[in-house]
Scaffold this active site. Sequence first.
Site, short mmCIF file in Angstrom:
data_model
loop_
_atom_site.label_atom_id
_atom_site.label_comp_id
_atom_site.label_asym_id
_atom_site.label_seq_id
_atom_site.Cartn_x
_atom_site.Cartn_y
_atom_site.Cartn_z
N HIS A 1 25.27 -14.23 18.07
CA HIS A 1 24.74 -14.86 19.29
C HIS A 1 25.80 -15.66 20.05
O HIS A 1 25.53 -16.13 21.17
CB HIS A 1 23.56 -15.78 18.96
CG HIS A 1 22.37 -15.06 18.39
ND1 HIS A 1 21.79 -13.99 19.03
CD2 HIS A 1 21.67 -15.24 17.24
CE1 HIS A 1 20.76 -13.55 18.29
NE2 HIS A 1 20.69 -14.28 17.20
N ASP B 1 20.40 -6.55 12.84
CA ASP B 1 19.69 -7.83 12.72
C ASP B 1 18.39 -7.75 13.54
O ASP B 1 18.30 -6.96 14.49
CB ASP B 1 20.60 -8.93 13.28
CG ASP B 1 20.12 -10.34 13.02
OD1 ASP B 1 20.61 -10.96 12.06
OD2 ASP B 1 19.26 -10.83 13.79
N HIS C 1 17.38 -9.81 15.61
CA HIS C 1 17.63 -10.38 16.93
C HIS C 1 18.72 -9.58 17.66
O HIS C 1 19.68 -9.13 17.03
CB HIS C 1 18.08 -11.83 16.79
CG HIS C 1 17.11 -12.70 16.04
ND1 HIS C 1 17.29 -13.03 14.72
CD2 HIS C 1 15.95 -13.27 16.44
CE1 HIS C 1 16.26 -13.79 14.32
NE2 HIS C 1 15.44 -13.94 15.34
N ASP D 1 17.24 -9.96 8.58
CA ASP D 1 16.01 -10.68 8.95
C ASP D 1 14.95 -9.77 9.59
O ASP D 1 13.91 -10.25 10.03
CB ASP D 1 16.31 -11.89 9.85
CG ASP D 1 17.34 -11.60 10.92
OD1 ASP D 1 17.70 -10.43 11.10
OD2 ASP D 1 17.78 -12.55 11.59
ZN LIG Z 1 18.85 -12.71 13.30
#
Ligand SMILES: [Zn+2]
Length: 308
Positions: free
Chosen positions: A128, A165, A167, A245
Amino acid sequence: MNVTVIGSPKCNLHDMGADHPEQPSRLYQINDQIIASGLEYVVHFADATSASKQDLLLAHDIDFIEKVFSSSPVENDERVWIDDDTIMMNKSLDAALSAAGAAIMAVDTVMGKQSKSAFCATRPPGHHASKGASAGFCIFNNIAIAAKYALEHYHLARVAIIDFDVHHGDGTQNIIEDDERIMFCSSFQHPFYPFSGDEPTRKGILNIPVPAGTKGSEWRELVSPWFQQIDEFAPELILISAGFDAHAEEDMGYLRLVENDYVWITQELKALANKHCEGKVVSILEGGYALSALARSVVAHLKTLAME
Ligand SMILES: [Zn+2]
């Protein structure tokens, strides 16, 4: 040796508080499972060296790098929020530099053919973090630094980053967006944090938004179009943003993957690496907060990388 696992004790000392999900016990659990599974006798372990400011400049603006260094607390009990989700204490900068340094060492390890693949068991995660900002538990973007380092230092022409992931790897996309030497494939729950990845982008960025509740078999179908595109791109190195995740046991996301799905994607990517780049794979830990599921998934991923 097929797999080198790169870590650093410094990565365990970055502590954002007992209530924060991105905690040192993630690495302790992974280490425990590596020992319990017997993998400890199969993989090679290496200690990460720290990244230099020059290394960080491969992916980040100088102003941001200086801001992180000057934000680093001196006192033991001091805490500094550098964004809404990420806290620095007096050991955090060392951890972040070790995580970025491990990513560079992983590239050196596979490019120097010390092992076919390397896995960075490091934290903080990175995907991120953008050119100019930390975000979502990430300080420096380890995978983007590794990709840029491979291109610059080894004069490669094409590398591929695959991010599974839960995200979207928004920071990675921000850093590599104008660099067509880098293919970027990201699958992620959507709509969900960081609420990006559904906008049109350049050729070579393959975002796959995935609805909440998606099971492994459905996810496999959704991401399968990646493989032909990666095959046509013919990368000279494959890098994996390995976040776990999207696991069914995870509270931080709502996808339904299990260990076998991580085995499957690892096999697919390894086959492409074998075809195009003598098996060279660099994998870097991103998210994964349900500790047992995280550690089991990492072991499944490493076992698959270690197979002949
Ligand atoms: Zn993540």
